[in-house]
Design a protein around this motif. Structure first.
Motif, PDB file in Angstrom:
ATOM      1  N   ILE A 149     -12.548 -59.390  42.251  1.00 29.35           N
ATOM      2  CA  ILE A 149     -13.083 -58.041  42.384  1.00 29.35           C
ATOM      3  C   ILE A 149     -12.956 -57.358  41.023  1.00 29.35           C
ATOM      4  O   ILE A 149     -11.869 -57.325  40.442  1.00 29.35           O
ATOM      5  CB  ILE A 149     -12.314 -57.250  43.452  1.00 29.35           C
ATOM      6  N   VAL A 150     -14.064 -56.843  40.522  1.00 27.29           N
ATOM      7  CA  VAL A 150     -14.093 -56.197  39.211  1.00 27.29           C
ATOM      8  C   VAL A 150     -14.549 -54.759  39.411  1.00 27.29           C
ATOM      9  O   VAL A 150     -15.637 -54.516  39.922  1.00 27.29           O
ATOM     10  CB  VAL A 150     -15.067 -56.909  38.253  1.00 27.29           C
ATOM     11  N   ASN A 151     -13.725 -53.795  39.032  1.00 20.09           N
ATOM     12  CA  ASN A 151     -14.141 -52.404  39.192  1.00 20.09           C
ATOM     13  C   ASN A 151     -13.934 -51.637  37.894  1.00 20.09           C
ATOM     14  O   ASN A 151     -13.316 -52.126  36.958  1.00 20.09           O
ATOM     15  CB  ASN A 151     -13.408 -51.743  40.366  1.00 20.09           C
ATOM     16  N   GLY A 152     -14.458 -50.442  37.850  1.00 25.16           N
ATOM     17  CA  GLY A 152     -14.357 -49.628  36.645  1.00 25.16           C
ATOM     18  C   GLY A 152     -15.664 -49.628  35.875  1.00 25.16           C
ATOM     19  O   GLY A 152     -16.384 -50.626  35.816  1.00 25.16           O
ATOM     20  N   GLU A 153     -15.982 -48.478  35.286  1.00 28.78           N
ATOM     21  CA  GLU A 153     -17.216 -48.313  34.527  1.00 28.78           C
ATOM     22  C   GLU A 153     -16.932 -48.571  33.058  1.00 28.78           C
ATOM     23  O   GLU A 153     -16.159 -47.855  32.428  1.00 28.78           O
ATOM     24  CB  GLU A 153     -17.755 -46.899  34.736  1.00 28.78           C
ATOM     25  N   VAL A 154     -17.549 -49.628  32.505  1.00 29.90           N
ATOM     26  CA  VAL A 154     -17.306 -50.034  31.120  1.00 29.90           C
ATOM     27  C   VAL A 154     -18.643 -50.313  30.437  1.00 29.90           C
ATOM     28  O   VAL A 154     -19.695 -50.309  31.081  1.00 29.90           O
ATOM     29  CB  VAL A 154     -16.401 -51.293  31.054  1.00 29.90           C
ATOM     30  N   SER A 155     -18.587 -50.569  29.130  1.00 31.24           N
ATOM     31  CA  SER A 155     -19.802 -50.888  28.383  1.00 31.24           C
ATOM     32  C   SER A 155     -20.330 -52.263  28.793  1.00 31.24           C
ATOM     33  O   SER A 155     -19.611 -53.085  29.381  1.00 31.24           O
ATOM     34  CB  SER A 155     -19.509 -50.888  26.883  1.00 31.24           C
ATOM     35  N   SER A 156     -21.594 -52.511  28.459  1.00 31.68           N
ATOM     36  CA  SER A 156     -22.195 -53.813  28.759  1.00 31.68           C
ATOM     37  C   SER A 156     -21.428 -54.947  28.107  1.00 31.68           C
ATOM     38  O   SER A 156     -21.183 -55.992  28.722  1.00 31.68           O
ATOM     39  CB  SER A 156     -23.652 -53.837  28.279  1.00 31.68           C
ATOM     40  N   LEU A 172     -15.771 -73.380  41.644  1.00 25.11           N
ATOM     41  CA  LEU A 172     -17.170 -73.627  41.937  1.00 25.11           C
ATOM     42  C   LEU A 172     -17.473 -73.105  43.342  1.00 25.11           C
ATOM     43  O   LEU A 172     -16.728 -73.377  44.288  1.00 25.11           O
ATOM     44  CB  LEU A 172     -17.475 -75.119  41.854  1.00 25.11           C
ATOM     45  N   ASP A 173     -18.533 -72.329  43.469  1.00 24.47           N
ATOM     46  CA  ASP A 173     -18.951 -71.656  44.699  1.00 24.47           C
ATOM     47  C   ASP A 173     -18.155 -70.381  44.974  1.00 24.47           C
ATOM     48  O   ASP A 173     -18.395 -69.710  45.981  1.00 24.47           O
ATOM     49  CB  ASP A 173     -18.873 -72.566  45.930  1.00 24.47           C
ATOM     50  N   GLY A 174     -17.203 -70.041  44.093  1.00 23.50           N
ATOM     51  CA  GLY A 174     -16.454 -68.807  44.256  1.00 23.50           C
ATOM     52  C   GLY A 174     -17.321 -67.580  44.006  1.00 23.50           C
ATOM     53  O   GLY A 174     -18.453 -67.676  43.511  1.00 23.50           O
ATOM     54  N   LEU A 175     -16.792 -66.418  44.353  1.00 25.24           N
ATOM     55  CA  LEU A 175     -17.548 -65.168  44.281  1.00 25.24           C
ATOM     56  C   LEU A 175     -16.908 -64.189  43.306  1.00 25.24           C
ATOM     57  O   LEU A 175     -15.677 -64.107  43.222  1.00 25.24           O
ATOM     58  CB  LEU A 175     -17.609 -64.508  45.662  1.00 25.24           C
ATOM     59  N   ILE A 176     -17.749 -63.448  42.592  1.00 25.14           N
ATOM     60  CA  ILE A 176     -17.300 -62.327  41.772  1.00 25.14           C
ATOM     61  C   ILE A 176     -18.005 -61.075  42.270  1.00 25.14           C
ATOM     62  O   ILE A 176     -19.237 -61.026  42.355  1.00 25.14           O
ATOM     63  CB  ILE A 176     -17.599 -62.545  40.277  1.00 25.14           C
ATOM     64  N   VAL A 177     -17.220 -60.067  42.624  1.00 29.70           N
ATOM     65  CA  VAL A 177     -17.730 -58.816  43.170  1.00 29.70           C
ATOM     66  C   VAL A 177     -17.601 -57.749  42.087  1.00 29.70           C
ATOM     67  O   VAL A 177     -16.499 -57.495  41.597  1.00 29.70           O
ATOM     68  CB  VAL A 177     -16.933 -58.396  44.421  1.00 29.70           C
ATOM     69  N   VAL A 178     -18.717 -57.120  41.711  1.00 26.19           N
ATOM     70  CA  VAL A 178     -18.735 -56.221  40.560  1.00 26.19           C
ATOM     71  C   VAL A 178     -19.219 -54.839  40.984  1.00 26.19           C
ATOM     72  O   VAL A 178     -20.304 -54.685  41.568  1.00 26.19           O
ATOM     73  CB  VAL A 178     -19.643 -56.757  39.437  1.00 26.19           C
ATOM     74  N   ASP A 179     -18.415 -53.826  40.696  1.00 28.58           N
ATOM     75  CA  ASP A 179     -18.765 -52.437  40.977  1.00 28.58           C
ATOM     76  C   ASP A 179     -19.469 -51.822  39.755  1.00 28.58           C
ATOM     77  O   ASP A 179     -19.418 -52.370  38.650  1.00 28.58           O
ATOM     78  CB  ASP A 179     -17.485 -51.665  41.301  1.00 28.58           C
ATOM     79  N   TYR A 180     -20.125 -50.698  39.943  1.00 32.43           N
ATOM     80  CA  TYR A 180     -20.814 -49.960  38.867  1.00 32.43           C
ATOM     81  C   TYR A 180     -21.849 -50.833  38.161  1.00 32.43           C
ATOM     82  O   TYR A 180     -21.823 -50.999  36.945  1.00 32.43           O
ATOM     83  CB  TYR A 180     -19.802 -49.425  37.857  1.00 32.43           C
ATOM     84  N   ILE A 181     -22.776 -51.387  38.922  1.00 33.08           N
ATOM     85  CA  ILE A 181     -23.758 -52.298  38.316  1.00 33.08           C
ATOM     86  C   ILE A 181     -25.010 -51.544  37.885  1.00 33.08           C
ATOM     87  O   ILE A 181     -26.127 -51.926  38.235  1.00 33.08           O
ATOM     88  CB  ILE A 181     -24.101 -53.472  39.249  1.00 33.08           C
ATOM     89  N   ARG A 204     -22.947 -45.961  46.387  1.00 37.73           N
ATOM     90  CA  ARG A 204     -23.101 -44.843  45.447  1.00 37.73           C
ATOM     91  C   ARG A 204     -23.175 -45.330  44.005  1.00 37.73           C
ATOM     92  O   ARG A 204     -23.967 -44.832  43.201  1.00 37.73           O
ATOM     93  CB  ARG A 204     -21.937 -43.865  45.619  1.00 37.73           C
ATOM     94  N   SER A 205     -22.346 -46.308  43.646  1.00 36.31           N
ATOM     95  CA  SER A 205     -22.327 -46.794  42.267  1.00 36.31           C
ATOM     96  C   SER A 205     -22.984 -48.157  42.128  1.00 36.31           C
ATOM     97  O   SER A 205     -23.181 -48.642  41.013  1.00 36.31           O
ATOM     98  CB  SER A 205     -20.888 -46.869  41.754  1.00 36.31           C
ATOM     99  N   GLY A 206     -23.344 -48.788  43.231  1.00 37.49           N
ATOM    100  CA  GLY A 206     -23.955 -50.114  43.196  1.00 37.49           C
ATOM    101  C   GLY A 206     -22.923 -51.217  43.098  1.00 37.49           C
ATOM    102  O   GLY A 206     -22.060 -51.191  42.229  1.00 37.49           O
ATOM    103  N   ILE A 207     -22.985 -52.164  44.013  1.00 43.31           N
ATOM    104  CA  ILE A 207     -22.065 -53.307  44.005  1.00 43.31           C
ATOM    105  C   ILE A 207     -22.893 -54.583  44.051  1.00 43.31           C
ATOM    106  O   ILE A 207     -23.797 -54.718  44.868  1.00 43.31           O
ATOM    107  CB  ILE A 207     -21.090 -53.255  45.205  1.00 43.31           C
ATOM    108  N   GLY A 208     -22.575 -55.522  43.150  1.00 44.50           N
ATOM    109  CA  GLY A 208     -23.256 -56.807  43.127  1.00 44.50           C
ATOM    110  C   GLY A 208     -22.266 -57.930  43.321  1.00 44.50           C
ATOM    111  O   GLY A 208     -21.098 -57.841  42.925  1.00 44.50           O
ATOM    112  N   ILE A 209     -22.711 -58.997  43.980  1.00 45.98           N
ATOM    113  CA  ILE A 209     -21.884 -60.176  44.185  1.00 45.98           C
ATOM    114  C   ILE A 209     -22.637 -61.385  43.635  1.00 45.98           C
ATOM    115  O   ILE A 209     -23.794 -61.618  43.971  1.00 45.98           O
ATOM    116  CB  ILE A 209     -21.559 -60.399  45.679  1.00 45.98           C
TER     117      ILE A 209
END
Length: 212
Positions: A149-156, A172-181, A204-209
């Protein structure tokens, strides 16, 4: 709730099925942020009035994700108060090993509240790193991981650097969940580089997996 993904052995995961199941879970609105975070310690009562807290999709998404995957190991990058992983763990009973990274920045939070929030919901192996990127890489290298799980608003640039590190240590096949996309967060560029199509949730901030 039927688990969609089973970790710990070779398998094929249908990430689009995960998206459909999570969307159905969120549509039912069976649990709210106020319930999920009711026993969590916050810095003040103000966060309970924010748009993120009131968003019926935001924190509940992490809870429903926890129900849908039987991950044995979990990472959270930018741990802070432990709210995201804490909601995930409220829906999950399979995680046995957890590693969180708490960045030392000008907005540094004491880890005590976050640790307390996690321990209210999780009583197995739990390691926390507070410090440099080199230290977090050392912690990650001690195991391979099912979900991050990755959260926080940072630069590209910073976001891509984070995801590169996690990609190296996610199974392999694992998931990364990213907030503020947002369009400038680097998530789209990283998915393109890795030739992956993510699933997106319009919180509200967009979440991508993304799946490795």
């Amino acid at each position: 709730v039927q688990k969609i993904f089973s970790f710990g052995f070779p398998f094929f995961m249908d990430i689009q099925s995960l998206q459909l199941e999570l969307q159905e879970d969120l549509k039912k609105q069976t649990i709210s942020s106020s319930v999920l975070l009711g026993n969590f310690r916050l810095l003040s009562d103000k966060p309970r009035l924010t748009g993120a807290y009131q968003d019926p999709l935001y924190f509940p998404l992490y809870y429903h994700l926890g129900k849908r995957v039987d991950a044995k190991s979990l990472i959270e990058w930018n741990f802070n108060l432990g709210l995201y992983s804490g909601c995930f763990l409220k829906g999950n009973n399979t995680v046995e090993n957890m590693f969180v990274f708490h960045e030392n920045t000008e907005k540094f939070y004491s880890s005590r509240m976050g640790v307390s929030n996690i321990k209210n919901n999780y009583h197995k192996k739990f390691d926390i790193c507070e410090g440099t990127i080199e230290e977090v890489q050392e912690g990650l290298s001690k195991d391979s991981w099912d979900i991050a799980i990755v959260n926080g608003e940072v630069s590209s640039e910073e976001q891509i650097a984070r995801l590169d590190i996690l990609w190296e240590h996610i199974k392999l096949d694992g998931l990364i969940v990213v907030d503020y996309i947002g369009s400038n967060c680097g998530f789209d560029d990283f998915c393109h580089i890795k030739n992956r199509v993510p699933i997106i949730f319009n919180t509200r901030s967009g979440i991508g997996i993304i799946q490795k």
